[in-house]
Design an enzyme around this catalytic site. Structure first.
Site, PDB file in Angstrom:
ATOM      1  N   GLY A 241       0.819  -1.207   0.000  1.00 37.67           N
ATOM      2  CA  GLY A 241       0.000   0.000   0.000  1.00 37.67           C
ATOM      3  C   GLY A 241       0.847   1.247   0.000  1.00 37.67           C
ATOM      4  O   GLY A 241       2.057   1.193   0.191  1.00 37.67           O
ATOM      5  N   PRO A 242       0.194   2.402  -0.217  1.00 38.68           N
ATOM      6  CA  PRO A 242       0.924   3.670  -0.259  1.00 38.68           C
ATOM      7  C   PRO A 242       1.551   3.986   1.103  1.00 38.68           C
ATOM      8  O   PRO A 242       1.138   3.416   2.110  1.00 38.68           O
ATOM      9  CB  PRO A 242      -0.158   4.701  -0.592  1.00 38.68           C
ATOM     10  CG  PRO A 242      -1.375   3.947  -0.934  1.00 38.68           C
ATOM     11  CD  PRO A 242      -1.249   2.575  -0.395  1.00 38.68           C
ATOM     12  N   GLY A 244       2.363   5.552   4.630  1.00 38.86           N
ATOM     13  CA  GLY A 244       1.564   6.186   5.669  1.00 38.86           C
ATOM     14  C   GLY A 244       0.189   5.612   5.884  1.00 38.86           C
ATOM     15  O   GLY A 244      -0.625   6.197   6.587  1.00 38.86           O
ATOM     16  N   THR A 248       3.246  -0.664   8.793  1.00 37.62           N
ATOM     17  CA  THR A 248       4.094  -0.978   9.937  1.00 37.62           C
ATOM     18  C   THR A 248       3.235  -1.160  11.183  1.00 37.62           C
ATOM     19  O   THR A 248       3.428  -2.086  11.975  1.00 37.62           O
ATOM     20  CB  THR A 248       5.108   0.151  10.156  1.00 37.62           C
ATOM     21  OG1 THR A 248       5.767   0.417   8.916  1.00 37.62           O
ATOM     22  CG2 THR A 248       6.130  -0.221  11.186  1.00 37.62           C
ATOM     23  N   GLU A 463     -10.299  33.357  -7.899  1.00 38.16           N
ATOM     24  CA  GLU A 463     -10.874  32.322  -7.038  1.00 38.16           C
ATOM     25  C   GLU A 463     -12.385  32.243  -7.202  1.00 38.16           C
ATOM     26  O   GLU A 463     -12.956  31.151  -7.237  1.00 38.16           O
ATOM     27  CB  GLU A 463     -10.515  32.578  -5.565  1.00 38.16           C
ATOM     28  CG  GLU A 463      -9.025  32.465  -5.253  1.00 38.16           C
ATOM     29  CD  GLU A 463      -8.400  31.146  -5.691  1.00 38.16           C
ATOM     30  OE1 GLU A 463      -9.129  30.130  -5.763  1.00 38.16           O
ATOM     31  OE2 GLU A 463      -7.194  31.129  -5.990  1.00 38.16           O
ATOM     32  N   ASP A 540      -3.316  25.418 -11.711  1.00 38.65           N
ATOM     33  CA  ASP A 540      -4.597  25.016 -12.302  1.00 38.65           C
ATOM     34  C   ASP A 540      -4.362  24.347 -13.642  1.00 38.65           C
ATOM     35  O   ASP A 540      -4.950  23.303 -13.953  1.00 38.65           O
ATOM     36  CB  ASP A 540      -5.492  26.244 -12.534  1.00 38.65           C
ATOM     37  CG  ASP A 540      -5.810  26.955 -11.235  1.00 38.65           C
ATOM     38  OD1 ASP A 540      -5.803  26.284 -10.199  1.00 38.65           O
ATOM     39  OD2 ASP A 540      -6.054  28.172 -11.277  1.00 38.65           O
TER      40      ASP A 540
HETATM   41  P1  ADP Z   1       3.389   2.825   6.590  1.00 32.32           P
HETATM   42  O1  ADP Z   1       4.225   1.795   7.246  1.00 32.32           O
HETATM   43  O2  ADP Z   1       2.242   2.261   5.824  1.00 32.32           O
HETATM   44  O3  ADP Z   1       4.140   3.799   5.760  1.00 32.32           O
HETATM   45  P2  ADP Z   1       2.892   3.535   9.285  1.00 32.32           P
HETATM   46  O4  ADP Z   1       2.303   2.266   9.765  1.00 32.32           O
HETATM   47  O5  ADP Z   1       4.281   3.797   9.650  1.00 32.32           O
HETATM   48  O6  ADP Z   1       2.703   3.682   7.732  1.00 32.32           O
HETATM   49  O7  ADP Z   1       1.965   4.711   9.798  1.00 32.32           O
HETATM   50  C1  ADP Z   1       2.480   5.907  10.297  1.00 32.32           C
HETATM   51  C2  ADP Z   1       1.580   6.477  11.361  1.00 32.32           C
HETATM   52  O8  ADP Z   1       0.333   6.886  10.808  1.00 32.32           O
HETATM   53  C3  ADP Z   1       1.195   5.477  12.425  1.00 32.32           C
HETATM   54  O9  ADP Z   1       2.129   5.462  13.444  1.00 32.32           O
HETATM   55  C4  ADP Z   1      -0.149   5.975  12.907  1.00 32.32           C
HETATM   56  O10 ADP Z   1       0.005   6.978  13.866  1.00 32.32           O
HETATM   57  C5  ADP Z   1      -0.740   6.598  11.675  1.00 32.32           C
HETATM   58  N1  ADP Z   1      -1.651   5.692  10.996  1.00 32.32           N
HETATM   59  C6  ADP Z   1      -1.507   5.225   9.737  1.00 32.32           C
HETATM   60  N2  ADP Z   1      -2.535   4.447   9.401  1.00 32.32           N
HETATM   61  C7  ADP Z   1      -3.341   4.373  10.469  1.00 32.32           C
HETATM   62  C8  ADP Z   1      -4.582   3.705  10.736  1.00 32.32           C
HETATM   63  N3  ADP Z   1      -5.179   2.932   9.815  1.00 32.32           N
HETATM   64  N4  ADP Z   1      -5.144   3.864  11.945  1.00 32.32           N
HETATM   65  C9  ADP Z   1      -4.553   4.639  12.865  1.00 32.32           C
HETATM   66  N5  ADP Z   1      -3.399   5.296  12.682  1.00 32.32           N
HETATM   67  C10 ADP Z   1      -2.791   5.181  11.495  1.00 32.32           C
HETATM   68 ZN    ZN Z   2      -6.661  28.879  -9.558  1.00 32.92          ZN
HETATM   69 MG    MG Z   3       6.293   1.736   7.206  1.00 28.47          MG
END
Ligand code: ADP
Ligand code: ZN
Ligand code: MG
Length: 658
Positions: A241-242, A244, A248, A463, A540
């Site tokens: 997945g993308p 964040g 992890t 705008e 834009d």
């Molecule tokens: P990845 O490993 O996918 O890049 P992480 O697991 O490191 O992302 O996520 C980073 C932070 O974002 C986590 O520590 C948490 O605080 C927040 N986060 C991301 N996804 C979720 C989720 N589904 N629910 C709650 N917190 C999340």
């Molecule tokens: Zn504009």
């Molecule tokens: Mg990660």
């Protein structure tokens, strides 16, 4: 949370240390050699030497391969080495040969000269005649000793230094001992009770992923249940997945739920300078983990080692060895003991096929960006950590954050809390939250950037142009807010659109065209009102062009090309760059088609603005005055202007009333 920092010592590269030590050792050795070459000798010419010989001043000559070393006679009346009589008798009583010792001292005090070797037939006869001792040293006492001194000894010293250094280093890094420590894995063990502490409750909005992982948790709880029936558990799960989205976090949650040890390692940590280190790390990791089974091994960013091996251009022996070792270990371990490997990546397409085959990472779990409900749930998880006012509306915030990943949302909540602190409040308000969304999307407000009145006017009309195009067209999302307060990320003002209800996942052709029109309406307003074009429309134009291009090349929405796929997307989970699949001619035709679509949309935007010129003027005036207009106020003014217009058109006709 984990101790990543510990491993970042300044002695990152073993090769560098090795080089440094070698240089230092060589210098030290050379200095030692030099200081051993005593006593000091003085160079003289060959004729001086002959003259000395003539004058009977030479005591002894040592002939070497490249020189004559000449010992000068000690003058008879020169100072003799002496010892005190008492010491003398004392030493004699001990049985020491004082005379020989004195002789030695005397010999060593002779002055020494040297001169280059010259082949001279008469020399030996001359030396004999003068009664001078001469000799030549036997070359190379022992070849083995020589070899030892010049090769083995320096290497040994270097090795010893290196050994000591790495040992003290790896102690600091908490690793094993000695030079072998290089190969030892840096896996960090998390004891479940006090460390990961993460459970599925902390991961919101990833219901499908959690469901898939639930089975693994259950299995780790009770491997024998599965064994009894003969079911084999998947050895590995790959989280895709993308960035964040919580990959992890999910892996930690599995360990937390199953209450088993969690070995975590980042793929890039495997691959180091020394070939073979990564492989030995893999071996070691599996050995440690098997001893602790049931447990979870988590390999983050596995694409660092798992890159497909057929890539000829940048082949990397070390990475391939590491990967091979990993494949080996995955085949080798006994999964019935409850060892599960979870890996995460955002580039599944580069992974080696061998990693993905059944028996390895056969289970692929997609961790997508959250939808509206998911975002709301994630916000709920993170809002628990901050004090809020009672009336906050997380749904509104979720609506405004389409496309944000979990990490973004966590960041926004924190940003809101920071803002509350800045404002001197004790709780986070809805305003803080919505402002935080804007800060993440558009940057911080830049109150100190003063726009000239003229510029402010242009920005305002620009705008409102966007906003009107949104309001007039059917297939668009409503305006949430218009503002002309400059932001740090470069925008001088912006119009925020926000869906009213659940976002939708499909976009129709009409919606795309309307959206392009909205993008281009800003520039259209500049042209219509001020008869000018400004740089403010750059972003834009970029977005409109991209949308038009995708519409033609990827979504099969143009009449001209039909459903041909002219581009495909790479790195879906990262930047989503697209690569062209068509001939140069077609590319040109595509460009022409894009230009045509943009022109049509621009014309449409212009038409809308001309038809609603009264509303444009009125709302822009209001915006210049207030700097920010909410979506509701915007719609009110828009409707009232429209009503007024109708009233004027049908002013004398009482039948027509709205
Ligand atoms: P990845 O490993 O996918 O890049 P992480 O697991 O490191 O992302 O996520 C980073 C932070 O974002 C986590 O520590 C948490 O605080 C927040 N986060 C991301 N996804 C979720 C989720 N589904 N629910 C709650 N917190 C999340
Ligand atoms: Zn504009
Ligand atoms: Mg990660």
């Amino acid at each position: 949370m984990n101790n990543d920092k510990k491993n970042r010592s300044p002695f990152k590269s073993p090769l560098l240390i090795f080089l440094a030590i070698s240089i230092i050792a060589t210098v030290i050795l050379n200095v030692m050699m030099l200081s051993l070459q005593s006593p000091k000798k003085q160079e003289i010419s060959y004729s001086d030497f002959l003259a000395m010989l003539d004058a009977d001043k030479v005591d002894e000559v040592v002939i070497t391969q490249d020189r004559f070393v000449i010992y000068e006679k000690i003058e008879e009346n020169g100072a003799e080495p002496e010892i005190e009589p008492r010491t003398d008798s004392f030493m004699r009583s001990l049985g020491l040969d004082v005379d020989a010792a004195l002789d030695k001292v005397k010999q060593n005090s002779r002055r020494v000269y040297y001169t280059g070797y010259i082949y001279d037939e008469r020399l030996l006869a001359q030396l004999d005649e003068k009664g001078v001792k001469y000799s030549t040293p036997i070359q190379n006492n022992s070849p083995i000793l020589d070899f030892f001194l010049t090769w083995i000894l320096p290497l040994g010293i270097i090795y010893l230094l290196f050994f000591l250094l790495t040992r003290s280093m790896s102690k600091r890094m908490g690793g094993g001992g000695g030079i072998m420590g290089i190969g030892q894995s840096h896996a960090k063990m998390y004891s479940v009770e006090n460390s990961t502490g993460v459970t599925f409750k902390d991961v919101a909005g990833q219901e499908e992923a959690k469901e898939s992982l639930d089975e693994i948790v259950d299995y780790l709880h009770n491997p024998s249940k599965y064994k009894a029936i003969g079911a084999k558990q998947p050895r590995g799960a790959l989280l895709v997945g993308p960035p964040g989205t919580g990959k992890t976090l999910l892996a930690k949650a599995v360990a937390g739920e199953a209450k088993v040890p969690f070995f975590s390692l980042s793929g890039s940590e495997f691959v180091e300078m020394f070939v073979g280190v990564g492989a030995s790390r893999v071996r070691d990791l599996f050995k440690q983990a098997s001893a602790k089974a049931p447990c979870i091994i988590f390999i983050d960013e596995i694409d660092a080692i798992g890159k497909s091996r057929d890539n000829q251009i940048s082949s990397n022996d070390e990475r391939e060895q590491t990967l091979n070792q990993l494949l080996n270990e995955m085949d080798g371990f006994d999964s019935s003991r409850g060892l599960v490997i979870i890996a995460a990546t955002n580039r599944p397409e580069v992974l080696d096929k061998a990693l993905l085959r059944p028996g390895r990472f056969d289970r692929r779990i997609i961790v997508e960006k959250p939808d509206l409900k998911g975002r709301e749930d994630i916000l709920k998880v993170h809002i628990k950590n901050v004090k809020t006012e009672p009336d906050i509306d997380l749904r509104e915030m979720a609506l405004a954050t389409s496309g944000a990943a979990g990490a973004d949302l966590a960041n926004m909540v924190n940003e809101a809390a920071l803002r509350a602190v800045r404002m001197g409040r004790r709780t986070v308000s809805q305003e803080d939250l919505m402002e935080a969304v804007e800060v993440i999307i558009a940057g911080k407000e830049k109150k100190d950037r003063i726009l000239s009145d003229k510029e402010k006017e242009i920005v305002a009309f620009h705008e409102v142009g966007h906003a009107l195009a949104t309001a007039v067209q059917k297939h668009t999302q409503p305006v949430h807010k218009i503002t002309i307060v400059p932001r740090t990320m470069g925008s001088l003002g912006y119009t925020m659109q926000m869906p009213e209800e659940e976002e939708h996942y499909l976009m129709s052709r009409d919606e795309i065209l309307d959206q392009i029109t909205v993008f281009l309406a800003g520039r259209a307003a500049e042209e219509l009102v001020f008869n000018t074009k400004t740089t403010g429309a750059a972003n834009d134009i970029e977005r409109a062009t991209l949308l038009a291009r995708n519409m033609i090349t990827q979504y099969g929405m143009s009449d001209k090309f039909g459903m041909a796929g002219l581009e495909s997307v790479q790195n879906k989970y990262l930047d989503g760059r697209s690569v062209s699949n068509c001939s140069e001619e077609t590319k040109t035709a595509v460009d022409n088609e894009i230009i045509r679509v943009l022109k049509e949309c621009h014309d449409k935007a212009m038409r809308i603005l001309v038809e609603n010129r009264d509303a444009l003027d009125e709302i822009a005036r209001y915006l210049i005055d207030k700097e920010t207009v909410t979506g509701d106020t915007f719609m009110e003014i828009y409707k009232s202007v429209k009503d007024k217009r109708r009233g004027a058109e049908f002013g004398d006709n009482d039948d027509v009333k709205d």
